[in-house]
Design an enzyme around this catalytic site. Sequence first.
Site, PDB file in Angstrom:
ATOM      1  CE  LYS A   1      -1.951   2.863   2.020  1.00 54.88           C
ATOM      2  NZ  LYS A   1      -1.676   4.272   1.686  1.00 54.88           N
TER       3      LYS A   1
ATOM      4  CB  THR B   1       5.104   7.803  16.454  1.00 53.86           C
ATOM      5  OG1 THR B   1       6.482   7.918  16.067  1.00 53.86           O
ATOM      6  CG2 THR B   1       5.038   7.060  17.778  1.00 53.86           C
TER       7      THR B   1
ATOM      8  N   GLY C   1       1.657   4.098  13.480  1.00 55.34           N
ATOM      9  CA  GLY C   1       2.352   2.869  13.889  1.00 55.34           C
ATOM     10  C   GLY C   1       1.694   2.238  15.104  1.00 55.34           C
TER      11      GLY C   1
ATOM     12  CD  GLU D   1      11.954   4.034   9.597  1.00 52.93           C
ATOM     13  OE1 GLU D   1      11.672   4.933  10.447  1.00 52.93           O
ATOM     14  OE2 GLU D   1      12.136   4.267   8.402  1.00 52.93           O
TER      15      GLU D   1
ATOM     16  CB  CYS E   1      12.390   8.429   9.462  1.00 51.16           C
ATOM     17  SG  CYS E   1      13.245   7.397   8.287  1.00 51.16           S
TER      18      CYS E   1
ATOM     19  CD  GLU F   1       9.650  12.497  12.239  1.00 52.12           C
ATOM     20  OE1 GLU F   1       8.490  12.078  12.309  1.00 52.12           O
ATOM     21  OE2 GLU F   1      10.580  11.827  11.775  1.00 52.12           O
TER      22      GLU F   1
END
Length: 500
Positions: free
Chosen positions: A193, A248, A251, A269, A303, A400
């Site tokens: 995807k 995150t 995730g 990741e 990242c 981030e």
Amino acid sequence: MPGTFTHEFATELYNGTVTVNTGLFINGQFVDSVDRESIDVISPVDGSVITKVSIGNARDIDIAVKAARAAFKSSWGLKVPGSERGKLLYKLADLLEKNADAVAAIEALDAGKPFVYAKGQDVQDAIDNLRYFAGWADKNHGQTIETAEAKFAYTRHEPIGTVAGIVPWNFPLYITIWKIAPALATGNTIVLKPSEMTPLSALKLAELAKEAGFPDGVLNVVTGYGAVAGQALTEHPLVGKVSFTGSTTIGRKVMETAAKTNLKRVTLELGGNSPTLIFDDANLEQTVKWVCWIIFHNCGQMCAAGARILVQEGIYDKFLQAFTDAAESLKQGDSFKATTQQGPLVSKTQLDRVLGYIESGKQEGARIVTGGSHIEGPGYFVKPTIFVDVKPDMKIVREEIFGPVAVVFKFKTEEEAIEAANDTDYGLSSYVFTENVSRAIRVSNAIEAGSCFINEAILMRPQVPFGGYKQSGYGKDMSEYALEAYTQVKAVHVNLSLKL
Ligand code: TXE
């Protein structure tokens, strides 16, 4: 019938016509989505619509996963020796190499990357990864273990079955290969995807995989929204593992969904907020070049970007001046000019997010040394930005940013630098600049992160694992370690004497 996108390039760096099938790639064919819905693919360079691609929903995912499962049982997995799987991966690498210009042009158009980097880094690294894992396909053996007289056991490294690869938009092709190469080398079939923002290179790759001769259903690509197609993949009971690269927040959600459904394996990741430590004895000229790469390459959408720059007091002023000069000299603009070093951010959403961080930095009292604004025009360009006078609790330090924005701190001692470096929820990468080898090793050992680059930037190699500590996720992409993430170990016990 699914469509085809054709684009003619007449540029300084690339002249040629590229075509991309814009349907879903399922069971060896490009097909329309069940609902026949599509999504615009937007150019980050000027906000124009490049083309439309099909978007898959849960029903399309179900069809793709079932095709992948059937292929796993009939024409891949344990049916095909590793050496044959390896040959197909080598063939795909050769085709990618043959089409490197066209694929790089697609990536540059879709993600706004400078063509030079799209070809020299993204496409070349993808080829290198394919060849690396092609070599592993017939070498992932188990062990023979003596257990008792006339008895032994052996282990088999078996594929998991059908795996899902969920890919972000910052390195669309390269990260796709991180998933495909180890998954197929170890005998799994895959449903990919891609990000809804950058789907074109994965579709081109599907076409090349068909040409390479992979059996139908081994590799499937379903473009679509994360909350729909991505979510359906992580819920699907026939998916045995999800390899996810992204934020995150998502995730966490992928892990939760995997736990609530069939307990599928998950590797994550996720983002980072990596420290760059520069000691007084670092080579100033070389360090500045590397640091520009660490934070401004790919417009900071990495990242592993080393956005928190910690500089020892003795070199601080000289470094800041040289770093500012270097940032101001970076050439932004047309992806297809040889001189362009930096493209735009990938989307309007990402532009607003990065500008929001810059605004928050100003509000919280940090000082901008250079940059700090959108470059006027229809594209999503942001000036390379450097903040000083930053405090550890500021949002621009804690989160981030994922844009060309660096925050620079001054430190006195090694201990202070290590403490500041580790003061983060993330742990993906780190960078140390010093000519003192003992210090370099000591500091890299003390940093809580999955990678440390000493006197260089993020130059990843397929032989070396990449993956995070802390909330940057777990599981490794690339290297021998990635093989474990795509296999399960079976222990077979043998009794040669037949006696109890
Ligand atoms: O990521 P998302 P976004 C970070 C970076 C960036 C932020 C947001 O800080 O600013 O994340 O980016 C799919 N189930 N990184 O919003 O949403 C989605 O379609 C399953 C770091 O784009 O995590 C896409 O394919 N999948 C990162 C992929 O997840 C879902 C790279 C990533 O999108 C889903 C990108 C769901 N419910 C962003 N929702 C890195 N580690 O390099 C979305 N997706």
